[in-house]
Design a protein around this motif. Structure first.
Motif, short mmCIF file in Angstrom:
data_model
loop_
_atom_site.label_atom_id
_atom_site.label_comp_id
_atom_site.label_asym_id
_atom_site.label_seq_id
_atom_site.Cartn_x
_atom_site.Cartn_y
_atom_site.Cartn_z
N THR A 16 -37.59 5.62 44.87
CA THR A 16 -38.70 4.73 45.27
C THR A 16 -40.06 5.39 45.11
OG1 THR A 16 -38.31 5.38 47.59
CG2 THR A 16 -37.30 3.33 46.85
N GLY A 17 -40.13 6.39 44.24
CA GLY A 17 -41.42 6.92 43.83
C GLY A 17 -41.98 8.10 44.60
N GLN A 18 -41.24 8.62 45.57
CA GLN A 18 -41.77 9.75 46.35
C GLN A 18 -41.59 11.09 45.65
OE1 GLN A 18 -39.91 7.24 47.76
NE2 GLN A 18 -41.80 6.33 48.59
N PHE A 41 -28.79 11.32 43.16
CA PHE A 41 -29.13 10.02 43.75
C PHE A 41 -30.57 10.20 44.17
CE2 PHE A 41 -29.33 6.42 46.59
CZ PHE A 41 -28.72 5.46 45.80
N ASN A 42 -31.48 9.64 43.37
CA ASN A 42 -32.89 10.02 43.42
C ASN A 42 -33.53 9.79 44.79
OD1 ASN A 42 -33.79 11.04 40.75
ND2 ASN A 42 -32.92 9.11 40.02
N VAL A 43 -34.55 10.59 45.05
CA VAL A 43 -35.26 10.56 46.33
C VAL A 43 -35.84 9.17 46.58
CG1 VAL A 43 -37.23 11.52 47.59
CG2 VAL A 43 -35.74 13.02 46.24
N HIS A 44 -35.71 8.72 47.83
CA HIS A 44 -36.15 7.37 48.21
C HIS A 44 -36.45 7.34 49.70
CE1 HIS A 44 -31.83 7.61 48.90
NE2 HIS A 44 -31.95 6.63 49.77
N VAL A 45 -37.03 6.22 50.15
CA VAL A 45 -37.25 6.02 51.58
C VAL A 45 -36.74 4.63 51.97
CG1 VAL A 45 -39.29 7.51 51.62
CG2 VAL A 45 -39.57 5.03 51.31
N HIS A 46 -36.47 4.48 53.26
CA HIS A 46 -36.15 3.19 53.84
C HIS A 46 -37.24 2.90 54.87
CE1 HIS A 46 -32.31 3.49 51.87
NE2 HIS A 46 -32.03 4.61 52.53
N LEU A 61 -28.89 18.36 49.59
CA LEU A 61 -29.48 17.21 50.27
C LEU A 61 -30.99 17.39 50.30
CD1 LEU A 61 -27.11 17.12 53.39
CD2 LEU A 61 -26.74 16.06 51.14
N HIS A 62 -31.70 16.32 49.99
CA HIS A 62 -33.17 16.35 50.04
C HIS A 62 -33.64 15.72 51.33
CE1 HIS A 62 -37.29 16.12 48.24
NE2 HIS A 62 -37.40 15.17 49.18
N LEU A 63 -34.57 16.40 52.01
CA LEU A 63 -35.18 15.85 53.21
C LEU A 63 -36.65 16.24 53.24
CD1 LEU A 63 -34.86 14.32 55.93
CD2 LEU A 63 -34.42 16.55 56.99
N ASP A 64 -37.51 15.23 53.13
CA ASP A 64 -38.94 15.40 53.33
C ASP A 64 -39.54 16.54 52.50
OD1 ASP A 64 -41.36 14.62 54.44
OD2 ASP A 64 -41.14 15.94 56.18
N GLY A 65 -39.19 16.56 51.20
CA GLY A 65 -39.79 17.51 50.29
C GLY A 65 -39.02 18.80 50.06
N GLN A 66 -37.90 19.00 50.75
CA GLN A 66 -37.12 20.23 50.58
C GLN A 66 -35.67 19.89 50.25
OE1 GLN A 66 -37.78 23.55 53.36
NE2 GLN A 66 -39.24 22.23 54.44
N TRP A 67 -35.05 20.80 49.48
CA TRP A 67 -33.63 20.68 49.16
C TRP A 67 -32.84 21.68 49.98
CZ3 TRP A 67 -31.59 16.78 46.45
CH2 TRP A 67 -32.43 16.05 45.59
N TYR A 68 -31.68 21.25 50.51
CA TYR A 68 -30.83 22.10 51.32
C TYR A 68 -29.41 22.09 50.75
CZ TYR A 68 -34.57 21.39 54.74
OH TYR A 68 -35.79 21.33 55.37
N PRO A 118 -35.36 9.63 59.48
CA PRO A 118 -35.96 8.47 60.15
C PRO A 118 -36.61 7.53 59.15
CG PRO A 118 -36.66 10.56 61.16
CD PRO A 118 -36.01 10.89 59.85
N PRO A 119 -37.03 6.36 59.58
CA PRO A 119 -37.70 5.43 58.66
C PRO A 119 -38.90 6.07 57.97
CG PRO A 119 -37.16 4.32 60.72
CD PRO A 119 -36.86 5.78 60.93
N GLY A 120 -39.00 5.82 56.66
CA GLY A 120 -40.14 6.29 55.90
C GLY A 120 -40.07 7.73 55.44
N VAL A 121 -39.00 8.46 55.77
CA VAL A 121 -38.89 9.87 55.38
C VAL A 121 -38.08 10.00 54.09
CG1 VAL A 121 -38.01 12.13 56.05
CG2 VAL A 121 -39.13 10.66 57.75
N PRO A 122 -38.64 10.66 53.06
CA PRO A 122 -37.93 10.78 51.78
C PRO A 122 -36.64 11.59 51.92
CG PRO A 122 -40.27 11.25 51.52
CD PRO A 122 -40.00 11.20 52.99
N HIS A 123 -35.60 11.13 51.22
CA HIS A 123 -34.31 11.83 51.22
C HIS A 123 -33.56 11.46 49.95
CE1 HIS A 123 -33.79 7.93 53.17
NE2 HIS A 123 -32.54 7.92 52.67
N GLY A 124 -32.55 12.25 49.62
CA GLY A 124 -31.75 12.01 48.43
C GLY A 124 -30.69 13.08 48.31
N THR A 125 -29.96 13.08 47.21
CA THR A 125 -28.90 14.07 46.98
C THR A 125 -28.86 14.47 45.51
OG1 THR A 125 -27.24 12.34 46.57
CG2 THR A 125 -27.46 13.12 48.83
N ARG A 126 -28.29 15.64 45.25
CA ARG A 126 -28.10 16.05 43.86
C ARG A 126 -26.96 17.05 43.76
NH1 ARG A 126 -33.53 19.80 42.70
NH2 ARG A 126 -32.92 21.60 44.00
#
Length: 264
Positions: free
Chosen positions: A144-146, A182-187, A203-210, A221-229
């Motif tokens: 979603t563009g983040q 699974f590209n970074v996105h927000v809900h 796992l991606h959370l708010d600009g960092q990969w873990y 939480p709502p609006g926080v970027p997340h994703g996987t790779r």
């Protein structure tokens, strides 16, 4: 210690804190202690031959993923044998139950939520499925563009979603071959809770990969970027799979897949 920020958390499976409850062991991975107000994610360990039957489940909508072991599961009056990767949905108003086979403990991850006043269970909800059910899928998700999107996209199975009669909870399984995202996105309005189920990935959370291993949990939480790779470039490396979903369900995912968001 979990990797936690104000904007969510990555919770390591080895550091979950279990408590004894009704003859089983239960850990709350996601809940009010992380600021979650919509969804709770519990990890339940049912000892060999024992039964987990939470009476509070009749007041909630519940999704169960069997992580280890075997036994049986009930959703309302329906009952079925379950093994690793089997899934169970129980609508508000019905109880669920998990029984472990003799000689083998059963571990399950359980999502639950309280239905909002404007939502109601589907007319004939699907109650059982499996993470590898490929009946309805999302492919080519560009986020979603983040963050910059990768063209090497993962595939996501929809197991429980509006099309199967789930009004608020959902369950998706994303699986990544080496190099896939699974590209970074927000809900915007949903809390996301999902687990690493199989293989190793990130796992991606708010600009960092873990780095993540099976059983680890991500909460956004709502609006926080997340994703996987799956960062491994070796084509022979095992796939990386995650499961979970946003609560309440995010219609954008179904619109991207070209399917209806109407609860059946």
């Amino acid at each position: 210690m979990s990797t936690a920020t104000v904007q969510g958390a990555v919770i390591r499976s080895g550091e979950l804190e279990f408590r004894q409850l009704d003859g089983c062991r239960v850990a709350t991975a996601v809940g009010p202690h992380l600021g979650a107000r919509i969804v709770r994610l519990d990890v339940v360990r049912v000892p060999s031959g024992a039964v987990w039957r939470p009476q509070s489940s009749a007041h909630e909508e519940n999704v169960v993923v069997v992580f280890a072991g075997s036994g049986s599961a009930a959703s309302g009056a329906a009952r079925r044998r379950v093994n690793r990767a089997d899934t169970v949905y129980t609508p508000t108003g019905d109880l669920y139950e998990l029984s472990a086979d003799a000689g083998m403990d059963l571990t399950a991850y359980v999502w639950n939520t309280t239905l909002r006043p404007d939502r109601a269970p589907g007319t004939e909800p699907r109650r059982f499925s499996r993470l590898w059910n490929e009946e309805t899928q999302l492919k080519g998700f560009t986020g979603t563009g983040q963050a910059e999107a990768s063209a090497r996209t993962a595939t996501m199975n929809f197991l429980f979603w509006p099309g199967t009669g789930s009004p608020q909870l959902c369950l998706h399984c994303g699986f990544m071959q080496p190099g896939e995202y699974f590209n970074v996105h927000v809900h915007p309005e949903s809390e996301e809770a999902f687990i690493a189920f199989e293989g190793k990935g990130q796992l991606h959370l708010d600009g960092q990969w873990y780095d993540a291993e099976p059983g680890d949990v991500l909460y956004a939480p709502p609006g926080v970027p997340h994703g996987t790779r799956h960062p491994d470039e070796d084509p022979a490396a095992p796939r990386f799979a995650t499961c979970g979903g946003p609560t309440p369900f995010d219609p954008v995912l179904y619109q991207r897949a070209g399917v209806s968001t109407k609860v059946r």
